[in-house]
Scaffold this motif. Structure first.
Motif, PDB file in Angstrom:
ATOM      1  N   ILE A  16       1.526   3.048  11.845  1.00 19.11           N
ATOM      2  CA  ILE A  16       0.737   2.185  10.953  1.00 19.11           C
ATOM      3  C   ILE A  16      -0.599   2.842  10.619  1.00 19.11           C
ATOM      4  CG2 ILE A  16      -0.640   0.056  10.944  1.00 19.11           C
ATOM      5  CD1 ILE A  16       1.731  -1.367  12.216  1.00 19.11           C
ATOM      6  N   LYS A  17      -1.198   3.465  11.619  1.00 20.11           N
ATOM      7  CA  LYS A  17      -2.489   4.124  11.422  1.00 20.11           C
ATOM      8  C   LYS A  17      -2.397   5.192  10.331  1.00 20.11           C
ATOM      9  CE  LYS A  17      -3.728   6.815  14.716  1.00 20.11           C
ATOM     10  NZ  LYS A  17      -4.093   7.290  16.059  1.00 20.11           N
ATOM     11  N   GLU A  18      -1.296   5.932  10.301  1.00 24.12           N
ATOM     12  CA  GLU A  18      -1.107   6.976   9.300  1.00 24.12           C
ATOM     13  C   GLU A  18      -0.736   6.398   7.934  1.00 24.12           C
ATOM     14  OE1 GLU A  18      -1.635  10.292   9.924  1.00 24.12           O
ATOM     15  OE2 GLU A  18      -2.410   9.472  11.804  1.00 24.12           O
ATOM     16  N   VAL A  19       0.118   5.398   7.933  1.00 28.21           N
ATOM     17  CA  VAL A  19       0.603   4.809   6.682  1.00 28.21           C
ATOM     18  C   VAL A  19      -0.532   4.125   5.921  1.00 28.21           C
ATOM     19  CG1 VAL A  19       2.081   2.989   5.726  1.00 28.21           C
ATOM     20  CG2 VAL A  19       2.986   4.583   7.419  1.00 28.21           C
ATOM     21  N   PHE A  23      -1.017   5.372   2.084  1.00 24.24           N
ATOM     22  CA  PHE A  23      -0.631   4.495   0.980  1.00 24.24           C
ATOM     23  C   PHE A  23      -1.698   3.454   0.637  1.00 24.24           C
ATOM     24  CE2 PHE A  23       3.330   5.941   2.956  1.00 24.24           C
ATOM     25  CZ  PHE A  23       3.939   6.546   1.864  1.00 24.24           C
ATOM     26  N   ASP A  24      -2.828   3.494   1.347  1.00 24.21           N
ATOM     27  CA  ASP A  24      -3.957   2.593   1.067  1.00 24.21           C
ATOM     28  C   ASP A  24      -3.507   1.132   1.025  1.00 24.21           C
ATOM     29  OD1 ASP A  24      -6.582   1.906   0.548  1.00 24.21           O
ATOM     30  OD2 ASP A  24      -6.333   2.043  -1.629  1.00 24.21           O
ATOM     31  N   VAL A  25      -2.884   0.694   2.120  1.00 25.96           N
ATOM     32  CA  VAL A  25      -2.402  -0.686   2.204  1.00 25.96           C
ATOM     33  C   VAL A  25      -3.303  -1.483   3.148  1.00 25.96           C
ATOM     34  CG1 VAL A  25      -0.019  -0.095   1.682  1.00 25.96           C
ATOM     35  CG2 VAL A  25      -0.780  -0.103   4.067  1.00 25.96           C
ATOM     36  N   THR A  26      -3.264  -2.785   3.003  1.00 25.41           N
ATOM     37  CA  THR A  26      -4.075  -3.666   3.839  1.00 25.41           C
ATOM     38  C   THR A  26      -3.454  -3.822   5.220  1.00 25.41           C
ATOM     39  OG1 THR A  26      -2.875  -5.655   3.149  1.00 25.41           O
ATOM     40  CG2 THR A  26      -4.768  -4.961   1.805  1.00 25.41           C
ATOM     41  N   ASN A  27      -4.232  -4.402   6.134  1.00 21.73           N
ATOM     42  CA  ASN A  27      -3.710  -4.653   7.473  1.00 21.73           C
ATOM     43  C   ASN A  27      -2.514  -5.594   7.426  1.00 21.73           C
ATOM     44  OD1 ASN A  27      -5.518  -3.103   9.026  1.00 21.73           O
ATOM     45  ND2 ASN A  27      -7.090  -4.663   8.834  1.00 21.73           N
ATOM     46  N   LEU A  29      -0.319  -6.028   5.004  1.00 21.20           N
ATOM     47  CA  LEU A  29       0.874  -5.313   4.543  1.00 21.20           C
ATOM     48  C   LEU A  29       1.377  -4.348   5.600  1.00 21.20           C
ATOM     49  CD1 LEU A  29       0.036  -4.522   0.797  1.00 21.20           C
ATOM     50  CD2 LEU A  29       1.827  -6.040   1.661  1.00 21.20           C
ATOM     51  N   ALA A  30       0.448  -3.649   6.262  1.00 23.14           N
ATOM     52  CA  ALA A  30       0.845  -2.693   7.295  1.00 23.14           C
ATOM     53  C   ALA A  30       1.559  -3.391   8.450  1.00 23.14           C
ATOM     54  CB  ALA A  30      -0.377  -1.943   7.814  1.00 23.14           C
ATOM     55  N   SER A  31       1.173  -4.639   8.737  1.00 24.77           N
ATOM     56  CA  SER A  31       1.801  -5.366   9.844  1.00 24.77           C
ATOM     57  C   SER A  31       3.278  -5.658   9.581  1.00 24.77           C
ATOM     58  CB  SER A  31       1.061  -6.689  10.092  1.00 24.77           C
ATOM     59  OG  SER A  31       1.257  -7.593   9.020  1.00 24.77           O
ATOM     60  N   LEU A  32       3.696  -5.581   8.305  1.00 25.08           N
ATOM     61  CA  LEU A  32       5.111  -5.780   7.980  1.00 25.08           C
ATOM     62  C   LEU A  32       5.983  -4.711   8.634  1.00 25.08           C
ATOM     63  CD1 LEU A  32       4.899  -6.662   4.164  1.00 25.08           C
ATOM     64  CD2 LEU A  32       5.242  -8.233   6.092  1.00 25.08           C
ATOM     65  N   MET A  33       5.395  -3.557   8.938  1.00 22.34           N
ATOM     66  CA  MET A  33       6.147  -2.493   9.584  1.00 22.34           C
ATOM     67  C   MET A  33       6.544  -2.866  11.006  1.00 22.34           C
ATOM     68  SD  MET A  33       3.906   0.750   8.219  1.00 22.34           S
ATOM     69  CE  MET A  33       4.966   1.965   8.986  1.00 22.34           C
ATOM     70  N   HIS A  34       5.876  -3.858  11.564  1.00 21.71           N
ATOM     71  CA  HIS A  34       6.255  -4.374  12.885  1.00 21.71           C
ATOM     72  C   HIS A  34       7.071  -5.659  12.753  1.00 21.71           C
ATOM     73  CE1 HIS A  34       6.036  -5.738  17.042  1.00 21.71           C
ATOM     74  NE2 HIS A  34       5.526  -6.886  16.609  1.00 21.71           N
ATOM     75  N   SER A  35       6.608  -6.577  11.915  1.00 19.93           N
ATOM     76  CA  SER A  35       7.233  -7.901  11.868  1.00 19.93           C
ATOM     77  C   SER A  35       8.611  -7.894  11.199  1.00 19.93           C
ATOM     78  CB  SER A  35       6.315  -8.899  11.159  1.00 19.93           C
ATOM     79  OG  SER A  35       6.004  -8.470   9.852  1.00 19.93           O
ATOM     80  N   LEU A  36       8.797  -7.104  10.133  1.00 22.52           N
ATOM     81  CA  LEU A  36      10.090  -7.104   9.448  1.00 22.52           C
ATOM     82  C   LEU A  36      11.219  -6.485  10.283  1.00 22.52           C
ATOM     83  CD1 LEU A  36       9.250  -6.465   5.674  1.00 22.52           C
ATOM     84  CD2 LEU A  36       9.829  -8.599   6.841  1.00 22.52           C
ATOM     85  N   PRO A  37      10.984  -5.365  10.976  1.00 23.20           N
ATOM     86  CA  PRO A  37      12.041  -4.888  11.887  1.00 23.20           C
ATOM     87  C   PRO A  37      12.362  -5.898  12.986  1.00 23.20           C
ATOM     88  CG  PRO A  37      10.484  -3.135  11.459  1.00 23.20           C
ATOM     89  CD  PRO A  37       9.903  -4.372  10.854  1.00 23.20           C
ATOM     90  N   MET A  38      11.333  -6.582  13.514  1.00 21.07           N
ATOM     91  CA  MET A  38      11.589  -7.604  14.531  1.00 21.07           C
ATOM     92  C   MET A  38      12.419  -8.752  13.942  1.00 21.07           C
ATOM     93  SD  MET A  38      10.343  -6.705  17.439  1.00 21.07           S
ATOM     94  CE  MET A  38      10.773  -5.016  17.030  1.00 21.07           C
ATOM     95  N   ASP A  80       7.520   6.263  -0.206  1.00 23.52           N
ATOM     96  CA  ASP A  80       7.025   5.050  -0.830  1.00 23.52           C
ATOM     97  C   ASP A  80       6.930   3.969   0.245  1.00 23.52           C
ATOM     98  OD1 ASP A  80       8.200   2.264  -2.188  1.00 23.52           O
ATOM     99  OD2 ASP A  80       6.621   3.260  -3.358  1.00 23.52           O
ATOM    100  N   PHE A  81       5.845   3.181   0.235  1.00 21.33           N
ATOM    101  CA  PHE A  81       5.621   2.192   1.294  1.00 21.33           C
ATOM    102  C   PHE A  81       6.748   1.166   1.358  1.00 21.33           C
ATOM    103  CE2 PHE A  81       3.863  -1.919   2.724  1.00 21.33           C
ATOM    104  CZ  PHE A  81       3.507  -1.561   4.013  1.00 21.33           C
ATOM    105  N   VAL A  82       7.182   0.656   0.219  1.00 22.04           N
ATOM    106  CA  VAL A  82       8.254  -0.341   0.201  1.00 22.04           C
ATOM    107  C   VAL A  82       9.533   0.245   0.765  1.00 22.04           C
ATOM    108  CG1 VAL A  82       9.686  -1.811  -1.283  1.00 22.04           C
ATOM    109  CG2 VAL A  82       7.236  -1.597  -1.734  1.00 22.04           C
ATOM    110  N   PHE A  83       9.818   1.495   0.420  1.00 21.17           N
ATOM    111  CA  PHE A  83      11.022   2.166   0.922  1.00 21.17           C
ATOM    112  C   PHE A  83      10.942   2.336   2.439  1.00 21.17           C
ATOM    113  CE2 PHE A  83      13.781   6.241   0.716  1.00 21.17           C
ATOM    114  CZ  PHE A  83      14.914   5.503   1.024  1.00 21.17           C
ATOM    115  N   ILE A  84       9.769   2.712   2.932  1.00 26.99           N
ATOM    116  CA  ILE A  84       9.586   2.901   4.373  1.00 26.99           C
ATOM    117  C   ILE A  84       9.816   1.589   5.116  1.00 26.99           C
ATOM    118  CG2 ILE A  84       7.828   3.329   6.159  1.00 26.99           C
ATOM    119  CD1 ILE A  84       6.680   5.484   4.291  1.00 26.99           C
ATOM    120  N   VAL A  85       9.207   0.501   4.634  1.00 31.79           N
ATOM    121  CA  VAL A  85       9.378  -0.799   5.283  1.00 31.79           C
ATOM    122  C   VAL A  85      10.843  -1.246   5.206  1.00 31.79           C
ATOM    123  CG1 VAL A  85       8.744  -3.237   5.189  1.00 31.79           C
ATOM    124  CG2 VAL A  85       6.989  -1.490   4.879  1.00 31.79           C
TER     125      VAL A  85
END
Length: 407
Positions: A16-19, A23-27, A29-38, A80-85
């Protein structure tokens, strides 16, 4: 499989720190990288957990590993951020599939419910190892100028090897007590397990445990930081060199102690009353949280990572005893139900703590107060479990029927 999953899931903080920078995303949006996989794991466990009972352990594990491998290798073209998530979400669905198959398989290779619990602690110990090495790999890759996506390429390589092993290894066979029940395994029957008191009770226990545990690796770094004007002064309030190093690597220390505790748990759960061990350990967690909050950062610095030892055996034992309360042909379905509540706790716990902390001015200690509440509820539930022993008769019946062991 457990280690490979942990390598990716517990590295999300470093990623998340790197992304955020890339991609200049907000906290949020970045938290989706944890919550959506869960969320993917939760829904997959609940709605697809029955596949391990319907299709068999081997087929289910290979399907899950194949999906996970596709997601991992696709990170090579993820820019792409959406693709990564989306890929992370797909990997969560895949984990839900192969993990329920693996949890059901543990029942097939166990000769008693006690051995089942010891084996489960062993499997979760490898999860603990993955939680340690995953973030270290990400840090090493970034230091060497290599994109963090190669962590997933490494995981994909391990996944490919696991598919080959899963395809050629001989799986144990069992004869179901009621063959007609096996033939009627379905999503509807799987969802109906949520109302079963054994499945629901252990699932709530898993939710409370994971919600409390997540406070450590999500919010402990925020709680331990000093009031500083610059990043160089983040840990300046810890005067001793050793204390400052512990503050920097506190999450790693927690994961190391949790992994070591799970290996010890293999021995412990094969010899001691599991209900008493869980009661004492959950009480120790409440004590560590309470004293860490009362004593402030300098006390929490030692007590919060120490909870890794006490947390180590709780989740594997919940998983094992919850699954063991059912006949083997239901193991995949009930594993999926427990996994749903587990992932829900991992997603909801940190969110609730964050909301409470924000409402109280942003201090992470208020989030830990919420975590202490979760841990206290867990302790009360385990106190009831030890005194009333509601699973004693059920486990004895399963021992005699599915394992051929006299109660």
């Amino acid at each position: 499989m457990f280690m490979m999953f942990a390598m990716t899931s517990d590295s999300v903080g470093e990623i998340i720190k790197e992304v955020k920078v890339a991609f200049d995303v907000t906290n949020a949006l970045a938290s989706l990288m944890h919550s959506l996989p869960m969320l993917g794991i939760a829904l997959s466990g609940l709605f697809l957990g029955f596949l391990a009972d319907k299709l068999g352990r081997k087929t289910t594990i290979i399907i899950g590993l194949a999906l996970f491998g596709i997601a991992c290798y696709s990170f090579l073209i993820a820019n792409d951020f959406v693709f990564i998530v989306s890929l992370m979400s797909l990997s969560g669905v895949a984990v839900g599939i192969f993990k329920t198959g693996a949890l059901a398989l543990i029942g097939d290779i166990s000769s008693s419910t006690r051995q089942h619990t010891a084996t489960m602690n062993g499997a979760e110990a490898f999860f603990g190892v993955g939680a340690i090495i995953g973030p270290l790999i990400v840090a090493w890759l970034i230091h060497r100028g290599v994109p963090w996506q190669y962590l997933y390429v490494i995981a994909g390589g391990i996944c490919t090897l696991l598919i080959a092993v899963a395809a050629f290894v001989r799986y144990p066979k069992y004869v179901a007590t009621h063959q007609h029940t096996v033939e009627k395994v379905s999503l509807k029957k799987s969802l109906a397990l949520v109302k079963n008191p054994y499945a629901f009770g252990f699932s709530i226990g898993a939710f409370l445990y994971v919600a409390a545990e997540s406070a450590i690796y999500v919010w402990m770094p925020s709680y331990l930081v000093c009031d500083a004007q610059s990043i160089q002064e983040t840990y300046a309030c810890y005067s001793e060199g050793a204390a400052r190093q512990l503050a920097i690597y506190s999450v790693t220390a927690f994961f190391v102690l949790r992994a070591l505790g799970r290996f010890v748990g293999i021995w412990m759960m094969a010899r001691f009353n599991w209900a008493l061990v869980l009661l004492l350990f959950s009480g120790a967690i409440v004590l560590c949280f309470g004293l860490g909050l009362a004593g402030g950062k300098h006390v929490a610095l030692y007590l919060f990572p120490l909870t890794g030892i006490f947390m180590s055996v709780i989740y594997p034992t919940f998983n094992s005893k919850g699954i063991s309360c059912f006949e083997k042909h239901q193991h995949g379905s009930v594993a999926g139900v427990i996994l749903f509540f587990t992932a829900a706790g991992a997603a909801a716990g940190p969110l609730i703590m964050g909301l409470v902390s924000d409402a109280m001015g942003g201090d992470a200690k208020y989030g830990f107060m919420v975590a202490t509440g979760f841990a206290s509820l867990l302790f009360l539930g385990l106190l009831y479990n030890y005194i009333a022993n509601p699973t004693r008769q059920r486990l004895a019946e399963i021992e005699a029927r599915d394992y051929g062991v006299a109660g």
